[in-house]
Structure formats: C-alpha cells, structure tokens
Design a protein around this motif. Structure first.
Motif, PDB file in Angstrom:
ATOM      1  N   ALA A  32       9.393  14.952 -33.004  1.00  0.00           N
ATOM      2  CA  ALA A  32      10.872  14.389 -33.136  1.00  0.00           C
ATOM      3  C   ALA A  32      11.207  13.829 -31.699  1.00  0.00           C
ATOM      4  N   SER A  53      11.548   9.447 -33.283  1.00  0.00           N
ATOM      5  CA  SER A  53      12.759   9.079 -33.757  1.00  0.00           C
ATOM      6  C   SER A  53      12.902   7.350 -34.300  1.00  0.00           C
ATOM      7  N   THR A  74      12.951  11.817 -39.127  1.00  0.00           N
ATOM      8  CA  THR A  74      11.801  11.230 -38.314  1.00  0.00           C
ATOM      9  C   THR A  74      10.817  10.146 -39.203  1.00  0.00           C
TER      10      THR A  74
END
Lengths: 445, 57
Positions: free
Chosen positions: A355, B3, B16
C-alpha cells in the motif's frame, strides 16, 4: 445535535461489542490453562481489564492527547495545556451536556487499552504472580501502547506526520507493541515447570479445554468488529448527515471497505493456519492473525490481497511460535507473541510493501505511505513494547516478586490463591497430573 | 501494486491497484490458493486414513 447523538450511539455500541474481546480472552486463557490453574488464569484476565480502566482514566487518555509529537518537543512546550482537556479532572471527563464525544471516545480507547493487557495476559499464565501481573498490565495498557498510539495512531502523531506511518487497525500500535511486551516479560519470567527437559527437549503442556479456547477465540473475532469499527472516525457536519468516514489520519475510508477486508483476511488466516498445522487452535488463532496481518492497510487493500496477506501471516505464524519455543526456549502457552507480535510486525511491513504511495489527507502536504515509513514505525513499536516489558519484569524479578514459588506452581494456583474450584465435582485440582506427566517425563525444577 | 491515486479529491475506487491489472492477478492467486487449500484437505485426510488403517480406535 442529531449527528452528535448518532456518533455517540455508534461508538457506544462499538465499545460494547469490544467487551466480547475480553469474554473471548477469558475463555481462551482459562481453556489454555491446566485444570489446576483455570480460575487463576480467569482472575488474572478479569483484573487486567478492571485495572486498565481506571489507569487509562488517570493517565492513559492524557498521554494520548498530550504526547503526539514525542515525549518532549519544542512544538509542545505547552504540552500540559495542550492535553488539559484530557486531564482526569477536566469538565469533559464526566457527564457534560456540552460534550457528547469525549466519553465514548475515551471508552473506545479504554477497550483498546484493555485489549493490550489481555494480549500479554495469555502469554504468562500458570506461573506469574498476580500483583506483578497487574502492575505490568497497567504499564502496558495505560502507558506503553498509549505512547505508541500518540505517535502513530493520532492525526498529529510524529510517526504519521513525519514518516507517513499508516496503521489503520493498529497492527503495530496494539498488536506488535503487546506481543513485544509479552516477549520482554517472558524472557524474565521463564518457562513453566515441566515445559523443558534437562536434555533440552520440549514437552507439550496441553490445554485443559480446547473447546473453551476455540469458542473464546471466536468471541474475540466477533469483538474485533467492534474494535475495527472503533478504528474509523465518524465525522458529522453538525446536521443529520455524516460528511465522510475517515481513518484516524483523516484520510477517507468506508465501513464497506473494512467489512470486505476484515472477512477476507480472517478467512485467509484460518485457511493459512489450517494448511500449515491442521490444528483447530492454530486455525482460530490464524483467523485473528489474518486480520492483524492485514490490519495496517485494512482500509486500502483489494480484498483478495487482504486474503493473501492474512494467509501468509497465519501460515508463517505457527512456525515462528515453534521457533520461539524450541530455539529461544520461550514458553508462550497461547502463542501471543506469534499471533500478535509476529503478525503485527508483518502487518505493518505489508502495508509498506503493498500500500505504498497513498497520499496523506487532503491538502495536508504530509508524506504518504511508504515502505521506509512503515519500517520506521515497526521499529518504534517493537521498542515501545519490548523495552518496558523487559525492564519492568526484570525489576520485579530482581525484587523476587515476579514468579510464584515452585511449590505453588506444582500444586496449582487455584488451590493456593482461589477460594473456589473450577470443577468441584470432578477430580480436585491438586490431583491433576504434574506437568509433563502425560508425556512420561519428569518435570524439570 | 500500491496506491492508484495521488490525491483524494474526486476519488471513487481507491483500493490497491484499482484501475490496473494487479487486482486481477491478486484475485487469481487468491483463487488458486483457496482451491489448493481445499484440495490439500483431501490429501491430508487420505494420508490420515492410510496412517490409521487397522487402528481399532
């Protein structure tokens, strides 16, 4: 006003749901103990909850609201004034018609605090002295993890504002800190009598009621929905409408996203642990470990990715526990260090891998999520847990009050300390087989 | 991986890899892991049954 009341209702019931975590830990730890220690394990767990509540009222809430920039910072020269509204004597810290928020937020945080104490509680069953246990639980629940939360789970926490640390569901702030704290205590506490033979081989000390332990673990999972719900911020625009759910960092989030990833990571964890062990204890622990593994990025992951992160964490978790047990000779009866410490560490780092690059809240100009930021956060959380756990238990060990006497440990803590019996109509606790007897071994003393 | 967004303004799907090819890759891997894990249960059971053949208990 209606929005404020809706917010109150939301957090009030999140808190109630979180009490299920403690019901779960209660059953989990009593079941994992031998018959002779079942109630003593329960008493310890109940007191961890009870003592954490006032301790968090007296100091924890103030620490969280006062120290987000560090223990001392020029930005916070007037730190006492900054956190004045969280001091236990402030008007907001009690029934107040002008403040609908503080009580429910405090309550949710208090349940987080009690969760940290319960995580450490399971690791030390069957040999720690109750008074020492309570003291250490207060250190963890009202100070150690709160410092971590102020630094890494606060809109102004320096780990998030300076490093982009992202830990939505507290993989590091709650789980890694608690697991590391438990490890620090276990090093000084030592293994239960009978766990290791003189030749170094390991005895399995079986839980007296694995079904109770499994049901307890499932209750923890239910309570986690309250915990995770409490990780999202209910913003109101002062009218009926909620303007936007956000994370504690102010980034947008949705409960739907949390629902997807909670269930997917839980399932991945159960399946991962099943493939690795085929053991129901580890499977249910794996469900927990799966959620913890995906916790830091639970608001961000694509659900199949959350499933895989949970799977990997829970798959590796029993091997880590075995390594602790056989190589480091750490006797952790419930696998707390592996489930919370290892999976918490993996969860924080996984968010940096999968992430990376998410921006901070709108217009803040602060750093976004990155691998380096997550690594820095993991290191800080590890130290915030391990150092106070190790030093606190070392001081108690030097004072000779950390561990129960060997005679009491062999006899059973229930006989020595508890005025009632877990199973009065069955064999008395003191007639239960000594540790290692089932394996035909002589307890090492 | 990572991202799919650089700012939060006007964002809808933000998970994601949203909008790219990685979600499909993760889904296929998750699918394979799920099916393989279920199949492993058969292998585990068959081995267990073989190991306990003739065991009166």
């Amino acid at each position: 006003m209606a929005g404020a009341i809706n917010m109150e209702i939301y957090y009030y019931w999140c808190t109630a749901l979180m009490v299920l975590i403690h019901m779960g830990f209660l059953g989990y730890e009593m079941g994992a103990s031998r018959v002779k220690n079942a109630l003593a394990a329960g008493v310890k767990n109940i007191l961890a909850f009870a003592f954490t509540v006032p301790a968090f009222f007296f100091v924890g809430w103030w620490i969280y609201n006062t120290w987000p920039r560090g223990l001392y910072s020029q930005d916070y020269v007037d730190a006492a004034e900054l956190g004045a509204y969280a001091a236990p004597w402030d008007a907001s810290m009690g029934p107040n018609l002008a403040d609908n928020a503080t009580g429910v937020f405090w309550a949710a945080f208090t349940l987080f605090a009690a969760t940290t104490a319960s995580i450490y509680s399971g690791a030390v069953i069957e040999r720690i002295r109750l008074g020492s246990f309570v003291l250490l639980a207060v250190v963890l629940g009202a100070v150690a993890w709160v410092v971590g939360a102020a630094w890494g789970w606060h809109p102004d926490g320096w780990l998030s504002t300076d490093f982009g640390y992202h830990d939505f569901a507290c993989s590091g702030v709650v789980h890694l800190i608690s697991g590391a704290f438990a490890l620090g205590v276990l090093i000084n506490l030592g293994p239960r009598i009978g766990k290791y033979n003189p030749d170094g081989s390991v005895n399995t000390i079986p839980a007296h009621s694995l079904p109770l332990t499994l049901i307890g673990l499932m209750a923890i999972i239910v309570g986690f929905f309250g915990f995770l719900g409490g990780c999202i911020i209910y913003n109101t625009d002062g009218a009926l409408e909620v303007s936007q759910w956000t994370t504690i960092y102010g980034t947008p989030a949705t409960l739907s996203g949390i629902a997807f990833n909670t269930l997917m990571s839980f399932a991945g964890g159960v399946i991962g642990a099943y493939v690795m062990t085929r053991d129901p204890f580890w499977m249910m622990s794996g469900g927990l470990g799966g959620i913890i593994s995906a916790g830091a990025g639970l608001d961000l992951y694509w659900p199949p990715l959350a499933f895989l992160i949970g799977f990997v964490g829970a798959f590796a978790m029993p091997a880590f526990a075995r390594w602790l047990e056989t190589k480091l000779r750490i006797d952790d009866p419930v696998g707390a260090v592996a489930v919370h410490g290892f999976c918490g560490l993996w969860g924080v780092i996984a968010a940096g891998i999968f992430a990376a690059g998410y921006p901070a809240a709108d217009g803040s100009g602060l750093p976004g999520t990155s691998f380096g930021g997550q690594l820095a956060g993991a290191g800080v959380m590890l130290l915030l847990g391990f150092v106070p756990g190790y030093l606190g238990s070392l001081a108690l060990k030097v004072a000779g009050v950390l561990r129960v006497p060997p005679k009491v440990e062999i006899m059973g803590l229930d006989v020595a300390e508890i005025p009632s019996r877990a199973y009065p109509e069955s064999a008395p606790p003191h007639s239960a087989p000594a540790a290692g007897a089932a394996a035909g071994t002589v307890p090492a003393e | 991986m990572g991202s799919p967004i650089e700012a939060w303004e006007g964002v809808a799907a933000y998970f994601t890899g949203a909008g790219g090819g990685m979600p499909l890759v993760w889904m296929l891997i998750a699918l394979v892991v799920t099916v393989a894990s279920a199949l492993s249960a058969f292998f585990h059971e068959n081995k267990s049954y073989r190991d306990h053949r003739g065991d009166p208990h």
